[in-house]
Design a protein around this motif. Structure first.
Motif, short mmCIF file in Angstrom:
data_model
loop_
_atom_site.label_atom_id
_atom_site.label_comp_id
_atom_site.label_asym_id
_atom_site.label_seq_id
_atom_site.Cartn_x
_atom_site.Cartn_y
_atom_site.Cartn_z
N LEU A 1 2.37 1.56 2.42
CA LEU A 1 2.18 1.49 0.90
C LEU A 1 0.63 1.02 0.55
CD1 LEU A 1 5.70 0.69 -0.64
CD2 LEU A 1 4.72 2.94 -0.55
N SER B 1 9.20 -3.62 -2.40
CA SER B 1 9.37 -2.51 -2.06
C SER B 1 10.44 -2.37 -1.18
CB SER B 1 8.26 -2.06 -0.78
OG SER B 1 8.37 -3.36 0.03
N TRP C 1 4.80 5.07 -7.52
CA TRP C 1 5.07 5.06 -6.08
C TRP C 1 6.51 5.31 -5.73
CZ3 TRP C 1 7.69 1.11 -3.70
CH2 TRP C 1 8.15 -0.02 -4.33
#
Length: 202
Positions: free
Chosen positions: A14, A98, A65
């Motif tokens: 990422l 994440s 994202w």
């Protein structure tokens, strides 16, 4: 190599880790780490590297994202995903957020999620003190043959910006003892896991 075992492997990154420590002491760290990860996945025989450039350390502030990650999951429809657990291992906020978001994405799709973890005696070296108790115990240990171990160490060695200038005995300890095995636990989607964000020094 993973391809010889019949697996197709995609690695998703990422951020470029541009705010991290640079043990080489020179150059643009974002560019350095980009090149390091490209060399590492080549050594490991990874089929595809998927990489974005979201700001390092600020994923909690960035919009969009998560939906991008969902589209990648749906596109490749993985049978197994390997990630950090909710400790984030180092306590890095991007690792933790994440992991939390990925857990939710995969739970809805009932895709197997393996968390890479460390056993208790290694946690003292490898896991941030404030999240150490959050990391679950392992329920799978993978032992590597000599060739696999050498290839793994070669891949780790590509990340020179992240490797401190250890003495020879420290290198020997980590190479032949700590990195000899890999430990995992299967994430249980019926369970609620603890997590917390800690003060993290970049």
């Amino acid at each position: 190599r993973v391809g010889k075992m019949g697996w197709q492997v995609e690695v998703v990154i990422l951020t470029e880790g541009e705010r991290g420590k640079n043990h080489t002491g020179e150059g643009d760290l974002g560019k350095i780490r980009k090149e390091e990860v490209e060399r590492a996945v080549a050594v490991l025989g990874v089929d595809r590297l998927i990489r974005w450039r979201y700001p390092d350390g600020d994923l909690r502030k960035v919009r969009g994202w998560v939906s991008v990650l969902e589209r990648v999951i749906d596109k490749y429809d993985p049978g197994l995903v390997v990630s950090y657990d909710f400790s984030g291992m180092s306590g890095h906020p991007d690792h933790i957020i994440s992991s939390l978001e990925l857990f939710g994405i995969l739970r809805k799709r009932n895709i197997l999620l393996w968390w890479a973890v460390w056993p208790g005696f290694i946690r003292r070296f490898m896991v941030h003190l404030e999240v150490r108790s959050i990391m679950p115990k392992f329920d799978l240990r993978l032992d590597q043959d000599k060739g696999e171990h050498e290839r793994k160490c070669e891949a780790i060695g590509q990340h020179r910006s992240q490797l401190p200038n250890w003495s020879w005995w420290q290198q020997l300890l980590f190479r032949n003892f700590i990195f000899r095995h890999e430990y995992f636990t299967l994430a249980n989607y019926e369970r609620e896991y603890e997590h917390k964000f800690v003060e993290f020094k970049f």
